[in-house]
Design a protein around this motif. Sequence first.
Motif, short mmCIF file in Angstrom:
data_model
loop_
_atom_site.label_atom_id
_atom_site.label_comp_id
_atom_site.label_asym_id
_atom_site.label_seq_id
_atom_site.Cartn_x
_atom_site.Cartn_y
_atom_site.Cartn_z
N MET A 1 3.41 -0.11 -10.65
CA MET A 1 2.89 1.21 -10.41
C MET A 1 2.13 1.66 -11.64
O MET A 1 2.55 1.41 -12.76
CB MET A 1 4.06 2.16 -10.12
CG MET A 1 3.65 3.59 -10.01
SD MET A 1 4.99 4.82 -9.74
CE MET A 1 6.42 3.89 -9.40
N GLU B 1 0.14 -1.99 -7.55
CA GLU B 1 0.22 -1.84 -6.09
C GLU B 1 0.27 -0.38 -5.67
O GLU B 1 -0.14 -0.04 -4.56
CB GLU B 1 1.46 -2.56 -5.55
CG GLU B 1 1.43 -4.06 -5.77
CD GLU B 1 2.71 -4.73 -5.31
OE1 GLU B 1 3.37 -4.22 -4.39
OE2 GLU B 1 3.05 -5.78 -5.88
N TRP B 2 0.78 0.49 -6.52
CA TRP B 2 0.94 1.91 -6.22
C TRP B 2 0.39 2.74 -7.35
O TRP B 2 0.51 2.36 -8.52
CB TRP B 2 2.42 2.27 -6.02
CG TRP B 2 3.02 1.67 -4.81
CD1 TRP B 2 3.68 0.46 -4.72
CD2 TRP B 2 3.01 2.22 -3.50
NE1 TRP B 2 4.07 0.25 -3.42
CE2 TRP B 2 3.67 1.30 -2.66
CE3 TRP B 2 2.49 3.39 -2.95
CZ2 TRP B 2 3.84 1.53 -1.30
CZ3 TRP B 2 2.66 3.62 -1.60
CH2 TRP B 2 3.32 2.70 -0.79
N TYR C 1 -6.97 1.55 -2.69
CA TYR C 1 -5.54 1.86 -2.65
C TYR C 1 -5.19 2.78 -1.47
O TYR C 1 -4.32 3.63 -1.58
CB TYR C 1 -5.08 2.50 -3.98
CG TYR C 1 -4.95 1.48 -5.07
CD1 TYR C 1 -3.77 0.78 -5.26
CD2 TYR C 1 -6.03 1.19 -5.90
CE1 TYR C 1 -3.65 -0.17 -6.25
CE2 TYR C 1 -5.92 0.24 -6.90
CZ TYR C 1 -4.73 -0.45 -7.07
OH TYR C 1 -4.62 -1.39 -8.04
N ASP C 2 -5.84 2.56 -0.36
CA ASP C 2 -5.64 3.38 0.83
C ASP C 2 -4.15 3.46 1.19
O ASP C 2 -3.50 2.45 1.42
CB ASP C 2 -6.43 2.80 2.00
CG ASP C 2 -6.37 3.67 3.24
OD1 ASP C 2 -6.27 4.90 3.09
OD2 ASP C 2 -6.41 3.12 4.35
N GLY C 3 -3.62 4.69 1.20
CA GLY C 3 -2.22 4.91 1.54
C GLY C 3 -1.25 4.61 0.42
O GLY C 3 -0.05 4.81 0.57
N HIS C 4 -1.76 4.15 -0.72
CA HIS C 4 -0.88 3.78 -1.84
C HIS C 4 -1.09 4.66 -3.06
O HIS C 4 -0.74 4.26 -4.18
CB HIS C 4 -1.09 2.31 -2.21
CG HIS C 4 -0.44 1.38 -1.24
ND1 HIS C 4 0.52 0.48 -1.61
CD2 HIS C 4 -0.58 1.23 0.09
CE1 HIS C 4 0.93 -0.20 -0.56
NE2 HIS C 4 0.26 0.24 0.49
N ILE C 5 -1.66 5.85 -2.84
CA ILE C 5 -1.81 6.83 -3.92
C ILE C 5 -1.04 8.06 -3.51
O ILE C 5 -1.27 8.63 -2.44
CB ILE C 5 -3.29 7.20 -4.17
CG1 ILE C 5 -4.13 5.96 -4.43
CG2 ILE C 5 -3.38 8.19 -5.35
CD1 ILE C 5 -5.64 6.24 -4.54
N ARG D 1 0.52 11.90 0.29
CA ARG D 1 -0.43 10.80 0.10
C ARG D 1 -1.79 11.44 -0.19
O ARG D 1 -2.10 12.52 0.30
CB ARG D 1 -0.50 9.92 1.34
CG ARG D 1 0.79 9.15 1.57
CD ARG D 1 0.67 8.12 2.67
NE ARG D 1 1.96 7.62 3.06
CZ ARG D 1 2.60 6.61 2.45
NH1 ARG D 1 2.04 6.00 1.44
NH2 ARG D 1 3.79 6.23 2.86
N VAL E 1 9.26 5.62 -0.76
CA VAL E 1 7.94 5.14 -0.32
C VAL E 1 7.75 3.67 -0.68
O VAL E 1 7.33 2.87 0.15
CB VAL E 1 6.81 6.01 -0.92
CG1 VAL E 1 5.45 5.36 -0.72
CG2 VAL E 1 6.83 7.40 -0.30
N VAL E 2 8.07 3.29 -1.91
CA VAL E 2 7.90 1.91 -2.34
C VAL E 2 8.79 0.97 -1.52
O VAL E 2 8.41 -0.15 -1.22
CB VAL E 2 8.15 1.78 -3.85
CG1 VAL E 2 8.25 0.33 -4.29
CG2 VAL E 2 7.06 2.50 -4.64
N GLY F 1 9.42 1.39 1.51
CA GLY F 1 8.95 1.42 2.89
C GLY F 1 9.77 2.33 3.79
O GLY F 1 9.73 2.24 5.01
#
Length: 187
Positions: free
Chosen positions: A1, A79-80, A98-102, A136, A182-183, A185
């Motif tokens: 991250m 990754e995040w 980073y779509d969906g990972h910010i 997000r 979140v990480v 899932g």
Amino acid sequence: MAVFASGSGTNFQALIDAAAEPDYPASIVCLVTDVPGCGAVARAAQAGIPAFVARPRDFADKAAFEAKVLEVLSTYQVEWIALAGYMRLIGPTLLSAYDGHILNIHPSLLPAFPGRHAIADAIAAGVPETGVTVHRVDAGIDTGPVIAQERVPVDPGMSAADLLARVHEVEHQLYPAVLRRVVRGEA
């Protein structure tokens, strides 16, 4: 991250502390900041976390700045991204990579009081409560899908500094907990 921060770094520190727990599902591999000398840089140095420090105005445009940030993130296999008091809008270059990972933490109960002045706006509006939102990030200003919120009471006559301190207490607990889910899932 990677953590992006522009200020004193209190939320960054809360994430550093959480990531030090043996069962935390993410490690912080770098700090990205647009403010040389900000408190977050000192916190990164103290924790042994590399920092990428660059002023966007030193690049041809926002896309060029974000392309350089992407190079840095790639180096650390990020990754995040956790925005923790990062005072810039994320542009299409980072959003698409980073779509969906910010994720971002914001000091209000969104959609109320988006933007930089959420604490002052809540005080000025005379609301009995505000809060903290983890969401997000999308292309808007604090408009991305909400993941979690927690309410924070506003006492009559409360100063902005006192409300900010109360909000920080909630942020420092909520953000690491939500990032954990979140990480994994779970959110």
